[in-house]
Design a protein around this motif. Structure first.
Motif, PDB file in Angstrom:
ATOM      1  N   GLU A 248      -2.290  28.950  20.780  1.00 57.48           N
ATOM      2  CA  GLU A 248      -1.001  28.323  19.903  1.00 57.48           C
ATOM      3  C   GLU A 248      -0.075  29.318  19.479  1.00 57.48           C
ATOM      4  N   MET A 249       1.160  29.188  19.741  1.00 49.91           N
ATOM      5  CA  MET A 249       2.167  30.417  19.475  1.00 49.91           C
ATOM      6  C   MET A 249       3.389  29.970  18.694  1.00 49.91           C
TER       7      MET A 249
ATOM      8  N   GLY B 198       0.996  -1.248  -0.038  1.00 52.08           N
ATOM      9  CA  GLY B 198       0.063  -0.010  -0.073  1.00 52.08           C
ATOM     10  C   GLY B 198       0.883   1.441   0.078  1.00 52.08           C
ATOM     11  N   ILE B 199       0.311   2.249   0.121  1.00 58.21           N
ATOM     12  CA  ILE B 199       0.957   3.688   0.237  1.00 58.21           C
ATOM     13  C   ILE B 199       0.702   4.316   1.468  1.00 58.21           C
ATOM     14  N   LEU B 200       1.626   4.971   1.989  1.00 54.32           N
ATOM     15  CA  LEU B 200       1.555   5.873   3.121  1.00 54.32           C
ATOM     16  C   LEU B 200       1.460   7.237   2.830  1.00 54.32           C
ATOM     17  N   TYR B 201       0.482   7.929   2.949  1.00 50.37           N
ATOM     18  CA  TYR B 201       0.281   9.425   2.354  1.00 50.37           C
ATOM     19  C   TYR B 201       0.421  10.151   3.911  1.00 50.37           C
ATOM     20  N   ILE B 202       1.226  11.170   3.722  1.00 50.51           N
ATOM     21  CA  ILE B 202       1.480  12.019   4.766  1.00 50.51           C
ATOM     22  C   ILE B 202       0.770  13.130   4.385  1.00 50.51           C
ATOM     23  N   VAL B 203      -0.407  13.673   5.291  1.00 50.50           N
ATOM     24  CA  VAL B 203      -1.443  14.532   5.126  1.00 50.50           C
ATOM     25  C   VAL B 203      -1.543  15.508   6.067  1.00 50.50           C
ATOM     26  N   ALA B 204      -1.340  16.753   5.440  1.00 52.01           N
ATOM     27  CA  ALA B 204      -1.445  18.003   6.215  1.00 52.01           C
ATOM     28  C   ALA B 204      -2.997  18.423   6.490  1.00 52.01           C
ATOM     29  N   THR B 205      -3.315  18.888   7.626  1.00 50.40           N
ATOM     30  CA  THR B 205      -4.465  19.360   8.017  1.00 50.40           C
ATOM     31  C   THR B 205      -4.507  20.756   8.435  1.00 50.40           C
ATOM     32  N   PRO B 206      -5.694  21.330   8.763  1.00 53.59           N
ATOM     33  CA  PRO B 206      -6.008  22.793   9.143  1.00 53.59           C
ATOM     34  C   PRO B 206      -5.266  22.927  10.435  1.00 53.59           C
ATOM     35  N   ILE B 207      -4.366  24.335  10.617  1.00 52.61           N
ATOM     36  CA  ILE B 207      -4.189  24.279  12.066  1.00 52.61           C
ATOM     37  C   ILE B 207      -5.129  25.475  12.714  1.00 52.61           C
ATOM     38  N   GLY B 208      -6.229  25.495  12.033  1.00 54.91           N
ATOM     39  CA  GLY B 208      -7.230  26.363  12.798  1.00 54.91           C
ATOM     40  C   GLY B 208      -8.547  26.148  12.037  1.00 54.91           C
ATOM     41  N   ASN B 209      -8.274  27.072  10.911  1.00 58.11           N
ATOM     42  CA  ASN B 209      -9.496  27.307   9.938  1.00 58.11           C
ATOM     43  C   ASN B 209      -9.705  26.167   9.384  1.00 58.11           C
ATOM     44  N   LEU B 210     -10.934  25.285   9.687  1.00 58.36           N
ATOM     45  CA  LEU B 210     -11.190  24.071   8.846  1.00 58.36           C
ATOM     46  C   LEU B 210     -11.289  24.286   7.133  1.00 58.36           C
ATOM     47  N   LYS B 211     -11.496  25.295   6.716  1.00 58.02           N
ATOM     48  CA  LYS B 211     -11.583  25.644   5.332  1.00 58.02           C
ATOM     49  C   LYS B 211     -10.051  25.544   4.627  1.00 58.02           C
TER      50      LYS B 211
ATOM     51  N   VAL C  89       8.909  38.225  16.323  1.00 54.49           N
ATOM     52  CA  VAL C  89       7.556  38.267  16.017  1.00 54.49           C
ATOM     53  C   VAL C  89       6.775  37.243  16.719  1.00 54.49           C
ATOM     54  N   LEU C  90       5.724  37.444  17.331  1.00 50.53           N
ATOM     55  CA  LEU C  90       4.888  36.377  17.983  1.00 50.53           C
ATOM     56  C   LEU C  90       3.449  36.130  17.051  1.00 50.53           C
ATOM     57  N   ALA C  91       3.398  35.141  16.631  1.00 50.95           N
ATOM     58  CA  ALA C  91       2.186  34.612  15.740  1.00 50.95           C
ATOM     59  C   ALA C  91       1.357  33.826  16.599  1.00 50.95           C
ATOM     60  N   ARG C  92       0.340  34.221  17.026  1.00 51.27           N
ATOM     61  CA  ARG C  92      -0.636  33.580  17.791  1.00 51.27           C
ATOM     62  C   ARG C  92      -1.822  33.090  17.206  1.00 51.27           C
ATOM     63  N   GLU C  93      -2.467  31.888  17.708  1.00 54.30           N
ATOM     64  CA  GLU C  93      -3.850  31.318  16.968  1.00 54.30           C
ATOM     65  C   GLU C  93      -3.941  31.592  15.565  1.00 54.30           C
ATOM     66  N   LEU C  94      -3.103  31.448  14.984  1.00 55.88           N
ATOM     67  CA  LEU C  94      -2.854  31.315  13.263  1.00 55.88           C
ATOM     68  C   LEU C  94      -4.093  30.828  12.854  1.00 55.88           C
ATOM     69  N   THR C  95      -5.004  31.468  11.937  1.00 54.18           N
ATOM     70  CA  THR C  95      -5.812  31.025  11.197  1.00 54.18           C
ATOM     71  C   THR C  95      -7.286  31.013  12.034  1.00 54.18           C
ATOM     72  N   LYS C  96      -7.331  31.362  13.057  1.00 47.41           N
ATOM     73  CA  LYS C  96      -8.580  31.226  14.199  1.00 47.41           C
ATOM     74  C   LYS C  96      -9.035  32.659  14.140  1.00 47.41           C
ATOM     75  N   THR C  97     -10.088  32.626  15.039  1.00 47.34           N
ATOM     76  CA  THR C  97     -10.772  34.084  15.162  1.00 47.34           C
ATOM     77  C   THR C  97      -9.969  35.046  15.720  1.00 47.34           C
ATOM     78  N   TRP C  98      -9.120  34.793  16.991  1.00 46.75           N
ATOM     79  CA  TRP C  98      -8.451  35.630  17.525  1.00 46.75           C
ATOM     80  C   TRP C  98      -6.814  35.600  17.185  1.00 46.75           C
TER      81      TRP C  98
END
Length: 281
Positions: free
Chosen positions: A221-222, A6-19, A187-196
């Motif tokens: 998350e920072m 079979g194949i192993l797929y390495i799949v990236a998923t959202p870090i906040g915003n499900l879109k 630079v602090l990047a906090r809660e990327l792709t999320k509401t805050w």
């Protein structure tokens, strides 16, 4: 490569915003036989959101070396597996290395699907040089070990990228101030792709003060993007007297010994003085 495997797929998923899920990731989830996930309950919410039902296999830091072999056997039997983490790209400060290594050693195809990654997302919005950078992941939890780690990268000219938790962010910035100097730009990047989502850059001392003013600013998350050490910063770090002393001593002693003596006399870091001597004397 075994064509029957079979194949192993390495799949990236959202870090906040499900879109931020990709269409290719959704197609892959629909086609595989099994999904290996860091936290099956957490990942179940993502797949449920998109109406995907697949068997899960728990693969995390505490069981990966043992369970990777189980997944490799399933792949050898022709099963297709998707590997995901709680958020972002698997293996980036997340489990998966042992599984991928064993798959490659066994001749099993490993197919990466690109997508969200907090480190790269933060870097591209930081305004700090992005042509050369070092990803360091999470710093140690204990202050002594954390400072030791920072000492090792203090002279690094490339941009530094760290992940940090809400509980340690102020202590980490305090250690950065001590080791890297209070003028180092961060630079602090906090809660990327999320509401805050918040992206703030300042000197480490000012950034630490800003976070201290409101407890809500330390939540989530920072990612920390730290500017690399500049040549001008290195030259301005030492007093004229210290540079003169190093120059004179280096004429009579090995540079490393001269740097150690001057560091002791003037209160500087000997490795920094030694590096300065290599580049300027």
């Amino acid at each position: 490569m075994n064509d029957l495997s079979g194949i192993l797929y390495i799949v990236a998923t959202p870090i906040g915003n499900l879109k931020d899920i990709t269409q290719r990731a959704l197609d892959t989830f629909s086609q595989v036989d099994l999904i290996a996930a860091e936290d099956t309950r957490h990942s179940g919410l993502l797949l449920s959101h998109y109406g995907i039902k697949k068997p899960f296999f728990a693969l995390h830091d505490h069981n990966e070396q043992e369970k990777a072999a189980v997944l490799v056997e399933k792949l050898k039997q022709g099963k297709h597996i998707a590997l995901i983490s709680d958020a972002g790209t698997p293996l980036i400060s997340d489990p998966g290395f042992h599984l991928v290594r064993q798959c490659r050693e066994a001749g099993i195809a490993v197919v990466p699907l690109p997508g969200a990654c907090a480190a790269i997302t933060a870097l591209c919005a930081s305004g700090i040089a992005s042509d050369r950078f070092c990803f360091e992941g999470f710093l140690p939890a204990k202050s002594k070990a954390r400072r030791d780690k920072l000492e090792k990268v203090a002279e690094e000219e490339r941009t530094l990228i760290f992940y940090e938790s809400t509980h340690r962010i102020l202590d980490t910035l305090a250690d950065m101030q001590e080791v890297l100097g209070e003028a180092r730009y961060v630079v602090l990047a906090r809660e990327l792709t999320k509401t805050w989502e918040t992206i703030v850059g300042d000197t480490v001392v000012n950034l630490r003060q800003w976070l201290s003013e409101d407890p809500n600013r330390t939540k989530g998350e920072m990612v920390l993007i730290v500017e690399g050490k500049t040549k001008q910063e290195s030259e301005a770090e030492f007093s004229p007297l210290a540079i003169k002393a190093l120059t004179l001593m280096a004429q009579e002693l090995p540079l490393k010994k001269a740097a150690a003596i001057v560091a002791e006399l003037y209160g500087y870091k000997k490795n920094a003085l030694y590096q300065f001597g290599l580049e300027n004397l």
